[in-house]
Write a protein that holds these residues in place. Structure first.
Motif, PDB file in Angstrom:
ATOM      1  N   ALA B  26       0.814  -1.208   0.000  1.00  0.00           N
ATOM      2  CA  ALA B  26       0.000   0.000   0.000  1.00  0.00           C
ATOM      3  C   ALA B  26       0.855   1.269   0.000  1.00  0.00           C
ATOM      4  O   ALA B  26       0.389   2.339  -0.348  1.00  0.00           O
ATOM      5  N   HIS B  29       3.588   3.389  -5.219  1.00  0.00           N
ATOM      6  CA  HIS B  29       2.717   3.994  -6.225  1.00  0.00           C
ATOM      7  C   HIS B  29       2.620   3.073  -7.437  1.00  0.00           C
ATOM      8  O   HIS B  29       3.612   2.481  -7.844  1.00  0.00           O
ATOM      9  N   LYS B  57      -3.848   3.843  -6.773  1.00  0.00           N
ATOM     10  CA  LYS B  57      -4.137   3.023  -5.593  1.00  0.00           C
ATOM     11  C   LYS B  57      -4.807   1.703  -5.983  1.00  0.00           C
ATOM     12  O   LYS B  57      -5.527   1.651  -6.983  1.00  0.00           O
ATOM     13  N   THR B  59      -7.560  -0.596  -6.091  1.00  0.00           N
ATOM     14  CA  THR B  59      -8.987  -0.437  -5.818  1.00  0.00           C
ATOM     15  C   THR B  59      -9.700  -1.782  -5.750  1.00  0.00           C
ATOM     16  O   THR B  59     -10.805  -1.878  -5.236  1.00  0.00           O
TER      17      THR B  59
END
Lengths: 246, 122
Positions: B26, B29, B57, B59
């Motif tokens: 997390a 990038h 991010k 998702t």
């Protein structure tokens, strides 16, 4: 049409709703041919001559090779619980031949273009498509305590179903790992498999395993089982209920 | 980092625990897109995941493949469910075309049941 005859030491039923007399006759002729080759009771059968080391040119036949290879594969897959070697040393492939013969005849009927049929040899059954009433074929599982009762109605759909047990012919299976042991805690084990040969060879081995046999079937991909114990309790594998009609 | 690398990590993480959070990933990038990962053996079967990245991010994480082979999933299930279903046997009836468990004439048996049912219905 359908007919029942006594072959390979057992009643054999062939039912092809859309079939002619010729189709039924050809099916029985194939059974008779297989019996002549594999019978351990006929002095001129290839199996008897094979055991006596009296094979002639062109033997062992492709069929005998196939059956012996299947028997050996089954022995390995079942950790020796299925073994065609009798205590007297005679190689008796009868335990494989029954399921194999039913499958051969089923294939012959299919090759003749029939999508609906049932072939039953001594309670080991291969069926496909629908019964004459237009519904999928339904098979009963015999109550080992009462030969006139069934305890389950099964629709095997396009699978094979076979039972190994003590209900009809007495104690005919022994545990090769404990030769003196009576298999008494389990009365019958019914196996549904991708075809009758698979169902039959694994039913025989699972029965020889006693109560652990149902766990063995549970662990085999593509097989389902229903075990009836001497305590009148039945144990079924997780996918068995998909085949139960009542 | 290539998407492949994320999948490798995800595959390992999924193999260990499908619900585990992924804090290390997390922090990084990512390029936007959907990345199917390679298939990995998780000992009891194969696992493959797919990651969707949006605005840098993660998702969505989808499991494309998980151990569904019956022998292995049953092996795992057998640990969680020690008992197979049991029942007391009882007589059934209904139209049947054969009887398994019989080395007697099953058709005769069928006919006999039919007869018995007929007399029972009179």
């Amino acid at each position: 049409m359908d007919a029942t005859r006594f072959l390979m030491g057992m009643p054999v039923t062939v039912d092809v709703p859309a079939g002619t007399q010729a189709v039924i006759e050809a099916a029985f002729a194939r059974f008779a041919e297989i019996e002549a080759r594999f019978s351990p009771f006929r002095p001129d059968s290839e199996v008897v001559r094979f055991n006596a080391l009296r094979l002639v040119d062109g033997e062992p036949s492709e069929e005998l090779r196939e059956v012996l290879a299947l028997a050996e594969r089954t022995r390995i897959e079942t950790d020796g619980y299925f073994d065609i070697a009798r205590p007297d040393g005679f190689l008796d492939p009868t335990g494989i031949v029954k399921g194999w013969a039913i499958r051969e005849v089923a294939r012959q009927i299919e090759a003749q273009g029939f999508a609906d049929y049932l072939v039953d040899a001594g309670g080991d059954i291969q069926c496909r498509g629908n019964a004459p009433d237009g519904e999928p074929w339904r098979i009963g599982i015999r109550n080992p305590f009462d030969a006139m009762q069934i305890v389950k109605v099964i629709a095997p759909r396009d699978h094979g179903i076979a039972t190994s047990g003590t209900s009809a012919r007495g104690q005919h299976i022994y545990d090769p790992h404990q030769p003196g042991r009576r298999i008494s805690d389990v009365l019958s084990i019914t196996v549904i498999g991708p075809d009758v040969l698979e169902a039959d060879r694994f039913a025989t081995a699972a029965f020889a395993m006693g109560e652990g046999g149902i766990g063995f079937i549970e662990a085999q991909p593509g097989l389902e089982g229903y075990l009836i114990g001497a305590d009148r309790l039945a144990v079924q594998t997780t996918g068995f209920r998909e085949f139960v009609v009542s | 980092m290539k998407p492949l690398r994320y999948s490798l990590l995800l595959g390992t993480a999924l193999g260990a625990c499908l619900a585990a959070p992924l804090p290390a990933l997390a922090q990084t990038h990512y390029r936007d897109g959907t990345y199917p990962g390679p298939t990995y053996s998780a000992y009891y079967g194969y696992v493959q995941a797919q990651v969707t990245v949006h605005s840098g991010k993660i998702t969505e994480v989808r499991v494309l493949k998980y151990p569904s082979d019956r022998a292995t999933s049953r092996y795992i299930a057998s640990r969680a469910l020690p008992y197979l279903e049991r029942e007391v046997i009882r007589a059934q009836s209904g139209r049947i075309y054969g009887v398994t468990g019989a080395t007697l004439d099953s058709r005769a048996f069928v006919a006999s049941i039919d007869g018995a049912l007929r007399s029972a219905s009179h």
